[in-house]
Scaffold this active site. Structure first.
Site, PDB file in Angstrom:
ATOM      1  N   GLU A 524       0.803  -1.231   0.000  1.00  0.00           N
ATOM      2  CA  GLU A 524       0.000   0.000   0.000  1.00  0.00           C
ATOM      3  C   GLU A 524       0.833   1.277   0.000  1.00  0.00           C
ATOM      4  OE1 GLU A 524      -2.722  -3.221   0.991  1.00  0.00           O
ATOM      5  OE2 GLU A 524      -0.755  -2.670   1.770  1.00  0.00           O
ATOM      6  N   HIS A 591     -11.311  -5.372   9.517  1.00  0.00           N
ATOM      7  CA  HIS A 591     -12.025  -4.997   8.302  1.00  0.00           C
ATOM      8  C   HIS A 591     -13.295  -4.228   8.648  1.00  0.00           C
ATOM      9  CE1 HIS A 591      -9.573  -8.510   7.229  1.00  0.00           C
ATOM     10  NE2 HIS A 591      -9.458  -7.930   6.053  1.00  0.00           N
TER      11      HIS A 591
END
Length: 802
Positions: A524, A591
């Site tokens: 990322e 998440h």
């Protein structure tokens, strides 16, 4: 040492070029020494300098061409000066934090010294021709923070070379001929950003030339305690390319060896430029004569034998010895040159200090006169004159001293209406405007390409407008975008071959090619870095963080580099990258999909958009692609399979930023929310209507900026009650919205009930549907929160539920 007979650039090593290099090395050393003295003497707050790295940086600069990019280290003063991009007066202006761009064109005093930036933008915020410039992407202080964007700057050269559709953008590239020179201190190579970037550059095979300045220490910690094998080039040996595998070309060279450095950088740059192969140059045996920074002495941690070695191997001394040994100049000539270098450094220092003080002294003089006038024949004359005396005694006044004096006197004159007070008020108003420009401007674009200036275009529908799943809306949108905008590039994990995990790009890589829609590894930080570098070079990248929670991997790069770029250059550089991710109503501790408060507190300088569905997302993408600010857009993960009507003008309609949308009018209470919570609130509102409660539902749509239209205030004037609902942690985005409405917009004036927030629990949600129900706001929670507010106001009409 004697000059190497095999040096290919011997013809270029004339007496004039050698002595010019030595002069820059001497001047650079002297400004470092004087800069440290200024910090110790109180003229500057802090200093970090490039002494001990001069000769290596001169060699790197020799290999640097117009159009190349430097993504550098805050000790690169010699490098930038050798390119002719740094005057020593500018060096000192930055050390003093001079806010005038004509004196510090790098950062207008907003960064500490050693942070250099080429002004890519004109006064209107439009691109200048980068191919005519020696380009420095604005340095940042966090260690290794400059490295992620370097892979993007280099990757842009690959795209410009291999994508013929970009050939006309000659102000940004000459057929991909540009090399990106990344520089980093050896200790910072321990950071994960460095390793991730090296891996990405090796995979991508881009023209990235990474110089590691190795002086043996990271502040007080020796390299043996930082790097495997005590050597970054040995540790990275597995990255070395060979006849079978692609990778890096790796060079090692002594930082005091002038000729070897010239040879090494000539060869390294040639490989980068012609072959588009990344190169590592490990510059060893450098020194740091003044230690790490002005905050302490290196004699505290370096043993005596190391200090002796450093004095003997000082690169400037070794360069001097080489000049004498090769009879390039005499001792007398060098002494004269060294004296001239010291004089030049002193002259630059004095001129910079005088220029820095001049406007402050002028402001002090003006205020002293105003205070004298205000005190004349006034009952509080003695108190005013005491404040005036304190200001007058400030030997090196700052702007704050004059402003503080005026504010203090205005307190004394709070009940007075005389001319003296009015003159002070006028002065303070004017000074506040000037200081706002000096210290607070350019957080976002001020150009005509600002997203706030994009003309809104409403979505248009007809009887033929089809109902499609949300993911098909995104497919149609991105197909239209890539078909009309050759600068658009999409980068991310799984975004290419499978068309992203939710199929928003399905089939588009096959249609538009791997160069434009590109899969990456799970990395990322450098996905964001690629986007920043591409956007810095005129392209329009959409970089994907697959799920919102993964953004924390890249948060340092987003907050330290991208979010501050326009601000810390005072409008000199921009990187209009679009970060695409998906979140809301995710399940599981890692998440949750809702870390919005963290974004709001970290990403000022980046717009944060939270569309409730895919049509709204497309409208925002259209606005962003026309504008020049960076933005984070969070798509609703649970919206890809919901049906929406496809606008006939999907390629053209644009939504304004900062304009909330009233999803349902109401008269009893206002509920403010965004994203997937909109559907939950709307369902609760329908149930509340059955009990006689009329709810006005407002979707804010964008959090940064927030409600520029006053929509929420107008609603409060009607309902006099408000609930802010979202699925972030307590004190996160809901508290931010409340603060914006009540504090910034004075919404408290219109309330008959205490404002409320409805948030998720303080913990992250456990996995599973029950975890979601008991952790995040449900329809039941919204219903009861609204009902309780109404029950408090009208208990007879709305009896307690339980």
């Amino acid at each position: 040492m004697i000059a190497n007979e095999s040096l290919r650039t011997t013809d270029a090593l004339t007496r004039d070029t050698i002595l010019a290099d030595y002069r820059i090395a001497c001047e650079s050393r002297q400004v470092s020494l004087l800069g440290r003295k200024d910090v110790m003497g109180g003229r500057a707050k802090f200093g970090i300098f490039g002494d001990g790295k001069e000769v290596a940086q001169l060699a790197a600069a020799r290999a640097f061409q117009r159009g190349d990019f430097r993504s550098g280290y805050y000790r690169d003063q010699t490098f930038v000066a050798a390119l002719g991009e740094l005057r020593w007066t500018e060096f000192f202006a930055q050390l003093y934090a001079h806010t005038d761009l004509s004196h510090d064109p790098n950062t207008a005093g907003r960064s500490m010294n050693g942070h250099f930036a080429t002004r890519w933008l004109d006064e209107q915020g439009h691109w200048r021709s980068q191919t005519d410039l020696f380009n420095s992407a604005c340095d940042i202080a966090p260690t290794a923070g400059q490295i992620p964007r370097s892979v993007g700057l280099a990757y842009a050269s690959k795209l410009y070379r291999n994508n013929p559709e970009l050939a006309e953008l000659t102000q940004f590239s000459r057929q991909g001929n540009e090399v990106t020179f990344a520089t980093i201190g050896d200790a910072s190579t321990s950071q994960g950003m460095f390793w991730e970037t090296m891996n990405a550059a090796g995979v991508l095979q881009v023209p990235l030339l990474v110089s590691v300045w190795d002086d043996g220490y990271g502040i007080s910690v020796p390299v043996e305690l930082q790097t495997t094998k005590g050597s970054i080039s040995k540790a990275l040996a597995g990255f070395q390319r060979d006849e079978h595998d692609k990778g890096f070309a790796i060079f090692t060279v002594k930082g005091w060896d002038y000729v070897a450095l010239l040879e090494t950088y000539e060869k390294a740059a040639q490989i980068c430029r012609t072959e588009h192969v990344p190169v590592l140059v490990h510059v060893q045996e450098l020194t740091q004569p003044q230690g790490h920074s002005s905050s302490g002495s290196h004699e505290r941690y370096k043993p005596a034998d190391r200090l002796t070695w450093e004095r003997e191997h000082d690169c400037n001394l070794q360069f001097r010895n080489w000049i004498l040994a090769n009879e390039v100049a005499t001792e007398e000539e060098l002494v004269t040159l060294e004296k001239q270098a010291l004089a030049a450094a002193r002259e630059a220092r004095n001129a910079a200090w005088k220029a820095y003080q001049k406007p402050m002294l002028a402001e002090q003089t003006d205020v002293l006169d105003l205070l004298q006038q205000a005190a004349r024949n006034h009952p509080k004359s003695a108190d005013i004159m005491a404040i005036r005396m304190e200001l007058q005694q400030a030997i090196t006044p700052l702007y704050r001293d004059s402003v503080a004096a005026v504010r203090h006197v205005l307190r004394l004159l709070r009940a007075d209406q005389g001319q003296g007070k009015q003159a002070l008020i006028r002065w303070l108003k004017n000074a506040t405007e000037q200081h706002t420009d000096r210290f607070s401007s350019h957080l976002y674009s001020q150009s005509d390409e600002s997203p706030l200036r994009v003309t809104p275009v409403p979505a248009q529908y007809s009887d033929e407008s089809p109902m499609l799943d949300g993911y098909l809306i995104m497919q149609r949108y991105f197909d239209s975008l890539f078909g009309r905008e050759p600068r658009a590039v999409a980068i991310g994990e799984d975004v290419g071959h499978i068309g992203d995990v939710n199929q928003g790009f399905a089939g588009l890589q096959e249609k538009y090619g791997h160069l434009r829609i590109t899969d990456t590894g799970i990395r990322e930080t450098t996905i964001i870095g690629q986007g920043i570098g591409l956007a810095m070079r005129g392209l329009r990248p959409i970089v994907e963080i697959q799920y919102f929670d993964y953004i924390f991997y890249a948060l340092a790069t987003l907050t330290d580099d991208l979010a501050t770029l326009l601000y810390r250059t005072k409008g000199g550089q921009k990187a209009p990258v679009i970060i695409r991710t998906r979140g809301h109503r995710l399940e599981g501790i890692w998440h949750s999909g809702s870390p919005m408060g963290a974004m709001l507190n970290s990403l000022r300088g980046i717009h944060v958009l939270v569309p409730r569905n895919m049509v709204q997302a497309a409208g925002f993408y259209n606005t962003l692609i026309k504008s020049d600010d960076p933005a984070l857009l969070v798509e609703c993960l649970n919206g890809y399979r919901l049906k929406e009507r496809l606008p006939d003008n999907i390629a053209d309609f644009c939504l304004p930023l900062g304009a909330p949308d009233i999803l349902q009018p109401g008269s009893d209470i206002t509920v403010v929310t965004y994203g997937s919570m909109c559907r939950i609130v709307m369902e609760a509102a329908a149930q509340l209507a059955e009990t006689g409660i009329s709810v006005e539902v407002i979707d804010v749509q964008t959090l940064l900026p927030f409600d520029l239209t006053g929509t929420i205030i107008e609603s409060l004037k009607k309902t006099s009650r408000v609930l802010f609902a979202d699925e972030d942690f307590p004190g996160g985005a809901s508290a931010y919205m409340l603060q914006q409405v009540l504090d910034q917009q004075n919404g408290y004036r219109y309330l008959d009930s205490a404002p409320r927030t409805l948030t998720a629990k303080a913990h992250r949600p456990p996995y599973g549907s029950d975890g979601d129900y008991f952790s995040k706001p449900s329809v039941d929670d919204v219903f009861e929160a609204v009902y309780e507010l109404m029950q408090e106001a009208e208990p007879n009409r709305f009896p307690a539920l339980y």
